[in-house]
Design an enzyme around this catalytic site. Structure first.
Site, PDB file in Angstrom:
ATOM      1  N   ALA A  14      26.054  39.801  32.845  1.00 27.06           N
ATOM      2  CA  ALA A  14      25.587  38.449  32.491  1.00 27.06           C
ATOM      3  C   ALA A  14      26.727  37.507  32.820  1.00 27.06           C
ATOM      4  O   ALA A  14      27.902  37.912  32.782  1.00 27.06           O
ATOM      5  CB  ALA A  14      25.229  38.369  31.011  1.00 27.06           C
ATOM      6  N   TYR A  63      26.739  37.825  22.015  1.00 27.87           N
ATOM      7  CA  TYR A  63      26.134  38.809  22.924  1.00 27.87           C
ATOM      8  C   TYR A  63      24.954  38.167  23.675  1.00 27.87           C
ATOM      9  O   TYR A  63      24.676  38.523  24.820  1.00 27.87           O
ATOM     10  CB  TYR A  63      25.717  40.063  22.149  1.00 27.87           C
ATOM     11  CG  TYR A  63      25.643  41.296  23.025  1.00 27.87           C
ATOM     12  CD1 TYR A  63      26.768  41.789  23.678  1.00 27.87           C
ATOM     13  CD2 TYR A  63      24.436  41.963  23.206  1.00 27.87           C
ATOM     14  CE1 TYR A  63      26.697  42.914  24.484  1.00 27.87           C
ATOM     15  CE2 TYR A  63      24.362  43.096  24.007  1.00 27.87           C
ATOM     16  CZ  TYR A  63      25.485  43.565  24.639  1.00 27.87           C
ATOM     17  OH  TYR A  63      25.412  44.679  25.435  1.00 27.87           O
ATOM     18  N   GLY A  82      27.816  52.731  38.086  1.00 30.41           N
ATOM     19  CA  GLY A  82      28.514  51.873  37.120  1.00 30.41           C
ATOM     20  C   GLY A  82      29.968  52.189  36.866  1.00 30.41           C
ATOM     21  O   GLY A  82      30.548  51.666  35.914  1.00 30.41           O
ATOM     22  N   SER A  94      35.884  52.667  32.595  1.00 29.91           N
ATOM     23  CA  SER A  94      34.422  52.543  32.558  1.00 29.91           C
ATOM     24  C   SER A  94      33.799  53.691  31.774  1.00 29.91           C
ATOM     25  O   SER A  94      34.198  54.856  31.931  1.00 29.91           O
ATOM     26  CB  SER A  94      33.840  52.586  33.981  1.00 29.91           C
ATOM     27  OG  SER A  94      34.259  51.477  34.728  1.00 29.91           O
ATOM     28  N   ILE A  95      32.781  53.358  30.993  1.00 30.03           N
ATOM     29  CA  ILE A  95      32.037  54.399  30.284  1.00 30.03           C
ATOM     30  C   ILE A  95      31.447  55.391  31.297  1.00 30.03           C
ATOM     31  O   ILE A  95      31.456  56.603  31.064  1.00 30.03           O
ATOM     32  CB  ILE A  95      30.945  53.742  29.401  1.00 30.03           C
ATOM     33  CG1 ILE A  95      31.619  52.988  28.239  1.00 30.03           C
ATOM     34  CG2 ILE A  95      29.956  54.784  28.895  1.00 30.03           C
ATOM     35  CD1 ILE A  95      30.677  52.124  27.414  1.00 30.03           C
ATOM     36  N   LYS A 129      19.293  43.918  26.804  1.00 31.79           N
ATOM     37  CA  LYS A 129      19.318  45.270  26.206  1.00 31.79           C
ATOM     38  C   LYS A 129      17.992  45.582  25.507  1.00 31.79           C
ATOM     39  O   LYS A 129      17.542  46.734  25.517  1.00 31.79           O
ATOM     40  CB  LYS A 129      20.485  45.426  25.219  1.00 31.79           C
ATOM     41  CG  LYS A 129      21.863  45.424  25.864  1.00 31.79           C
ATOM     42  CD  LYS A 129      22.055  46.519  26.905  1.00 31.79           C
ATOM     43  CE  LYS A 129      23.502  46.642  27.351  1.00 31.79           C
ATOM     44  NZ  LYS A 129      23.653  47.446  28.579  1.00 31.79           N
ATOM     45  N   ARG A 178      36.689  49.097  24.804  1.00 34.95           N
ATOM     46  CA  ARG A 178      37.432  48.174  25.673  1.00 34.95           C
ATOM     47  C   ARG A 178      37.296  48.532  27.139  1.00 34.95           C
ATOM     48  O   ARG A 178      37.984  49.417  27.631  1.00 34.95           O
ATOM     49  CB  ARG A 178      38.910  48.201  25.314  1.00 34.95           C
ATOM     50  CG  ARG A 178      39.217  47.276  24.183  1.00 34.95           C
ATOM     51  CD  ARG A 178      40.654  47.313  23.819  1.00 34.95           C
ATOM     52  NE  ARG A 178      40.708  47.120  22.381  1.00 34.95           N
ATOM     53  CZ  ARG A 178      41.803  46.840  21.721  1.00 34.95           C
ATOM     54  NH1 ARG A 178      42.937  46.739  22.356  1.00 34.95           N
ATOM     55  NH2 ARG A 178      41.750  46.671  20.425  1.00 34.95           N
TER      56      ARG A 178
HETATM   57  N1  LIG Z   1      32.026  48.444  26.483  1.00 29.45           N
HETATM   58  C1  LIG Z   1      31.235  48.333  25.444  1.00 29.45           C
HETATM   59  O1  LIG Z   1      31.666  47.955  24.351  1.00 29.45           O
HETATM   60  C2  LIG Z   1      29.781  48.684  25.568  1.00 29.45           C
HETATM   61  C3  LIG Z   1      29.035  48.889  24.407  1.00 29.45           C
HETATM   62  C4  LIG Z   1      27.688  49.208  24.522  1.00 29.45           C
HETATM   63  C5  LIG Z   1      27.107  49.304  25.779  1.00 29.45           C
HETATM   64  N2  LIG Z   1      27.872  49.099  26.901  1.00 29.45           N
HETATM   65  C6  LIG Z   1      27.223  49.214  28.198  1.00 29.45           C
HETATM   66  O2  LIG Z   1      27.840  50.214  28.965  1.00 29.45           O
HETATM   67  C7  LIG Z   1      27.548  49.976  30.336  1.00 29.45           C
HETATM   68  C8  LIG Z   1      28.810  50.121  31.147  1.00 29.45           C
HETATM   69  O3  LIG Z   1      29.737  49.091  30.847  1.00 29.45           O
HETATM   70  P1  LIG Z   1      31.284  49.331  30.616  1.00 29.45           P
HETATM   71  O4  LIG Z   1      31.594  48.799  29.270  1.00 29.45           O
HETATM   72  O5  LIG Z   1      31.660  50.715  30.989  1.00 29.45           O
HETATM   73  O6  LIG Z   1      31.958  48.283  31.620  1.00 29.45           O
HETATM   74  P2  LIG Z   1      32.314  48.374  33.191  1.00 29.45           P
HETATM   75  O7  LIG Z   1      32.657  46.986  33.584  1.00 29.45           O
HETATM   76  O8  LIG Z   1      33.323  49.420  33.429  1.00 29.45           O
HETATM   77  O9  LIG Z   1      30.925  48.819  33.855  1.00 29.45           O
HETATM   78  C9  LIG Z   1      29.903  47.917  34.200  1.00 29.45           C
HETATM   79  C10 LIG Z   1      29.463  48.287  35.608  1.00 29.45           C
HETATM   80  O10 LIG Z   1      28.320  47.520  35.992  1.00 29.45           O
HETATM   81  C11 LIG Z   1      28.451  47.359  37.396  1.00 29.45           C
HETATM   82  N3  LIG Z   1      27.579  46.289  37.891  1.00 29.45           N
HETATM   83  C12 LIG Z   1      27.502  45.001  37.470  1.00 29.45           C
HETATM   84  N4  LIG Z   1      26.598  44.336  38.225  1.00 29.45           N
HETATM   85  C13 LIG Z   1      26.107  45.226  39.141  1.00 29.45           C
HETATM   86  C14 LIG Z   1      25.165  45.149  40.202  1.00 29.45           C
HETATM   87  N5  LIG Z   1      24.516  43.995  40.512  1.00 29.45           N
HETATM   88  N6  LIG Z   1      24.905  46.272  40.929  1.00 29.45           N
HETATM   89  C15 LIG Z   1      25.529  47.431  40.651  1.00 29.45           C
HETATM   90  N7  LIG Z   1      26.446  47.574  39.668  1.00 29.45           N
HETATM   91  C16 LIG Z   1      26.735  46.469  38.933  1.00 29.45           C
HETATM   92  C17 LIG Z   1      29.921  47.028  37.583  1.00 29.45           C
HETATM   93  O11 LIG Z   1      30.330  47.193  38.931  1.00 29.45           O
HETATM   94  C18 LIG Z   1      30.561  48.035  36.646  1.00 29.45           C
HETATM   95  O12 LIG Z   1      30.847  49.230  37.331  1.00 29.45           O
HETATM   96  C19 LIG Z   1      26.894  48.603  30.401  1.00 29.45           C
HETATM   97  O13 LIG Z   1      25.493  48.764  30.429  1.00 29.45           O
HETATM   98  C20 LIG Z   1      27.319  47.988  29.087  1.00 29.45           C
HETATM   99  O14 LIG Z   1      26.435  46.968  28.645  1.00 29.45           O
HETATM  100  C21 LIG Z   1      29.192  48.810  26.810  1.00 29.45           C
END
Ligand SMILES: NC(=O)c1ccc[n+]([C@@H]2O[C@H](COP(=O)([O-])OP(=O)(O)OC[C@H]3O[C@@H](n4cnc5c(N)ncnc54)[C@H](O)[C@@H]3O)[C@@H](O)[C@H]2O)c1
Length: 257
Positions: A95, A157, A12, A18-19, A164, A194
């Protein structure tokens, strides 16, 4: 060096915001060897550059909807890590943008299942693939990323909240199944951070300002805060913690108004 000698796979990372990257950095700084996957050529260079900065032994492509790709990736991981894996970070969600704008009620069937497939089933499929490698290591720890929108209705959302909820429940069932092999499964529930994925949620700035206004700590969360919480769950300090969710949201989840 809390992660010295540990072998980790991080799913991810898209870019430095990215987180998953914040978590990977903690693991690498703590002495772990960290393998990475990326989805699609568009982000390959970003991920390769970030991985190189922490001397990663493996960077490989993975679309989590593809079972054959999952099998290949875990075979590659087994090869570079001598048949063992200690840590799996699942930080993947998707999504369609149009489903994060309008009414949840209008979500079509195909995009409903796609959101659940990418954002929730992927944890089940990758945990299953990780299981033999973690069992060979004497146990392991898996962390996924969730959000309060799976427990309560958060405007915009939408289908991601339903995904989720599926993910949250999967964490508990996986924790039960895999506990037998000393494999722990937990989630971090992050407040708005962000990132690339966050940008596709309509009204994301409103989510941020509401957290700032109404949470007990009245402040934003950043990816490093989430990385620290994930590092706790992934480390030996959490050896008796499984099936749980750790909230990193300035306390927003505790509020009723
Ligand atoms: N940013 C927020 O505010 C927040 C809050 C709570 C939870 N999250 C969760 O944290 C997680 C990471 O998201 P983020 O905010 O770091 O954004 P991000 O866009 O940096 O990371 C999302 C990742 O999902 C990957 N991805 C999407 N579809 C895919 C697929 N079919 N196969 C493989 N990889 C795929 C993308 O390539 C990307 O690296 C997610 O589960 C997101 O729902 C984010």
């Amino acid at each position: 060096m809390p992660f010295k000698g540990k072998r980790a796979l991080v799913l991810g990372v898209a870019n430095k915001r990215s987180i998953a990257w914040a978590i990977a950095k903690r693991l690498a700084d703590g002495g772990a060897e960290v393998a990475f996957t990326f989805q699609g050529e568009r982000i390959e260079k970003n991920v390769r550059d970030l991985a190189a900065s922490v001397s990663s032994p493996l960077v490989t492509e993975l679309d989590v909807r593809d079972d054959a790709a999952i099998e290949r990736v875990f075979a590659e991981v087994g090869q570079v890590f001598g048949g063992k894996l200690d840590i799996l970070v699942h930080s993947v969600a998707y999504a369609a943008a149009e489903d994060l704008e309008g009414r949840f009620t209008d979500t079509p069937r195909d995009r409903f299942w796609m959101a659940i497939d990418v954002s929730a089933y992927s944890l089940v499929a990758t945990a299953r693939a990780a299981q033999p490698l973690m069992a060979a290591a004497g146990g392991g720890s898996i962390v996924t990323m969730t959000y309060l929108g799976g427990e309560r209705a958060v405007p915009h959302y939408n289908v991601m909240g339903v995904a989720k909820a599926t993910l949250d429940s999967s964490v508990k069932y996986l924790a039960w199944d895999l506990g037998e092999q000393n494999i722990r499964v937990n989630a971090v529930s992050a407040g708005p951070v962000r990132t690339l994925a966050a940008r596709s949620i309509a009204g994301f700035p409103t989510m941020e300002s509401i957290v700032e206004e109404r949470s007990p700590l009245h402040r934003h969360v950043d990816a490093e805060d989430v990385g620290a919480a994930a590092a706790y769950l992934l480390g030996d300090g959490a050896k008796n913690v499984t099936g749980t969710t750790l909230y990193v949201d300035s306390g927003y989840h505790a509020m009723g108004m």
